[in-house]
Design an enzyme around this catalytic site. Structure first.
Site, PDB file in Angstrom:
ATOM      1  N   PHE A  11     -35.629  -7.180 -15.393  1.00 54.56           N
ATOM      2  CA  PHE A  11     -37.095  -7.278 -15.387  1.00 54.56           C
ATOM      3  C   PHE A  11     -37.743  -5.989 -15.888  1.00 54.56           C
ATOM      4  O   PHE A  11     -38.527  -5.997 -16.850  1.00 54.56           O
ATOM      5  CB  PHE A  11     -37.540  -7.618 -13.960  1.00 54.56           C
ATOM      6  CG  PHE A  11     -39.026  -7.663 -13.725  1.00 54.56           C
ATOM      7  CD1 PHE A  11     -39.894  -8.185 -14.673  1.00 54.56           C
ATOM      8  CD2 PHE A  11     -39.561  -7.186 -12.526  1.00 54.56           C
ATOM      9  CE1 PHE A  11     -41.266  -8.235 -14.447  1.00 54.56           C
ATOM     10  CE2 PHE A  11     -40.930  -7.236 -12.288  1.00 54.56           C
ATOM     11  CZ  PHE A  11     -41.784  -7.751 -13.251  1.00 54.56           C
ATOM     12  N   ASP A  50     -15.661   3.676 -15.757  1.00 58.29           N
ATOM     13  CA  ASP A  50     -15.229   5.035 -15.447  1.00 58.29           C
ATOM     14  C   ASP A  50     -16.204   6.024 -16.090  1.00 58.29           C
ATOM     15  O   ASP A  50     -16.655   5.801 -17.217  1.00 58.29           O
ATOM     16  CB  ASP A  50     -13.811   5.253 -16.009  1.00 58.29           C
ATOM     17  CG  ASP A  50     -13.338   6.673 -15.808  1.00 58.29           C
ATOM     18  OD1 ASP A  50     -13.474   7.486 -16.740  1.00 58.29           O
ATOM     19  OD2 ASP A  50     -12.845   6.963 -14.699  1.00 58.29           O
ATOM     20  N   PRO A  51     -16.559   7.125 -15.386  1.00 58.48           N
ATOM     21  CA  PRO A  51     -17.473   8.098 -15.994  1.00 58.48           C
ATOM     22  C   PRO A  51     -16.988   8.621 -17.338  1.00 58.48           C
ATOM     23  O   PRO A  51     -17.804   8.888 -18.232  1.00 58.48           O
ATOM     24  CB  PRO A  51     -17.528   9.226 -14.951  1.00 58.48           C
ATOM     25  CG  PRO A  51     -17.237   8.540 -13.652  1.00 58.48           C
ATOM     26  CD  PRO A  51     -16.237   7.474 -13.988  1.00 58.48           C
ATOM     27  N   TYR A 134     -30.956  -2.174   0.988  1.00 52.56           N
ATOM     28  CA  TYR A 134     -31.455  -1.891  -0.360  1.00 52.56           C
ATOM     29  C   TYR A 134     -32.106  -0.519  -0.418  1.00 52.56           C
ATOM     30  O   TYR A 134     -31.790   0.308  -1.288  1.00 52.56           O
ATOM     31  CB  TYR A 134     -32.451  -2.969  -0.793  1.00 52.56           C
ATOM     32  CG  TYR A 134     -33.196  -2.619  -2.055  1.00 52.56           C
ATOM     33  CD1 TYR A 134     -32.527  -2.518  -3.277  1.00 52.56           C
ATOM     34  CD2 TYR A 134     -34.574  -2.356  -2.028  1.00 52.56           C
ATOM     35  CE1 TYR A 134     -33.214  -2.179  -4.437  1.00 52.56           C
ATOM     36  CE2 TYR A 134     -35.258  -2.027  -3.186  1.00 52.56           C
ATOM     37  CZ  TYR A 134     -34.575  -1.941  -4.385  1.00 52.56           C
ATOM     38  OH  TYR A 134     -35.252  -1.598  -5.534  1.00 52.56           O
TER      39      TYR A 134
END
Length: 300
Positions: A11, A50-51, A134
């Site tokens: 969104f 993975d970074p 959240y």
């Protein structure tokens, strides 16, 4: 300017992508799923990547700025933690390796604040006391971005209040109400919602997108966290009245469905947007009636 929009299929991300293109930026979209309309799209899953792999992608893209719109707003706790916390960790680690001088604009949430005193606008200095999973995961993500400023100094968190406008999903009340109204008009049934007593700060999603682009291009960012809202608390019942009037629905709106626990725990919330004006020169341009009218028309 080359801007990378992460979570471009969502969104908020869709609006950031479209506004950036309209502003003449070179936009690279990134998301878990394909985006055929995007001229330059990369597949990225922050919760699973993975970074090091993401760092390679960032090195290839070489963005001037990254806007992180990726996130989960509902679902089980492990999923929320994976997307909102692990995903943010992956991104900041990758940027520290491959794009440390790029601007990072991370979209946070008003849910990070939790309960606030009725009648008192929430500032960036207000204590963060999230009441649900959240909000907890979004606060953790904000703290990761703040810590990352040691390695990615041009990073900022925009704490977005309640976005509304075209494309709103059923995960939030405006999108859910539109779906309920469409069903009610088509099938002759009543609209059923949860309690409507809460007060919220609703901000147009296009104004949010403009705030994100302004933050991505601002010469300096004096503060690490900036509220993005309308600066007005609106009773949720007022929003429902506006939208039902726009739709032409004349039936009952029953408040007997299971509502969000957050509505009971956070009955009142309004943003203080003074810092957004001072740091970004930003202010919201669209009022709630326009946002709701455009949301309704977009689903016709």
């Amino acid at each position: 300017m080359r801007l990378m929009v992460v979570g471009a299929t969502g969104f908020l991300g869709t609006h950031v992508w479209r506004r950036a293109e309209a502003a003449g930026m070179e936009v690279v979209t990134a998301a878990r799923s394909p985006l055929p309309d995007s001229p330059w799209h990369v597949l990225v899953d922050l919760a699973a990547d993975d970074p090091g792999r993401l760092a390679t992608t960032l090195a290839e893209v070489a963005p001037d700025a990254v806007v992180n719109c990726a996130g989960a707003v509902s679902g089980p706790a492990p999923r929320l933690a994976a997307v909102n916390i692990t995903g943010t960790y992956t991104l900041v680690r990758a940027m520290a390796r491959a794009a440390p001088l790029a601007r990072l604009v991370h979209l946070g949430s008003a849910a990070e604040y939790g309960w606030s005193e009725p009648g008192v606008a929430v500032t960036e200095r207000s204590p963060a006391r999230p009441v649900g999973v959240y909000g907890v995961t979004k606060l953790a993500a904000t703290q990761l971005v703040e810590l990352a400023r040691a390695a990615v100094p041009h990073a900022v968190v925009l704490r977005v209040f309640n976005p509304v406008g075209p494309g709103a999903t059923t995960a939030g009340l405006p999108g859910r109400l539109v779906a309920e109204l469409r069903t009610a008009l088509a099938e002759g049934v009543e609209v059923r919602l949860g309690p409507l007593d809460a007060v919220r700060d609703f901000v147009d999603v296009r104004d949010v997108a403009e705030a994100a682009l302004t933050a991505a291009t601002a010469p300096t960012l004096p503060h690490p966290i900036v509220n993005i809202g309308s600066g007005r608390g609106v009773p949720v019942r007022t929003l429902v009245t506006h939208l039902t009037t726009l739709s032409g629905y004349h039936g009952r709106v029953c408040e007997d469905s299971a509502g969000s626990t957050r509505s009971a725990d956070v009955p009142w919330q309004q943003a203080d947007i003074s810092l957004a004006r001072a740091d970004l020169g930003w202010r919201p341009r669209r009022d709630l009636v326009v946002s709701l009218a455009d949301l309704w028309e977009a689903t016709s």
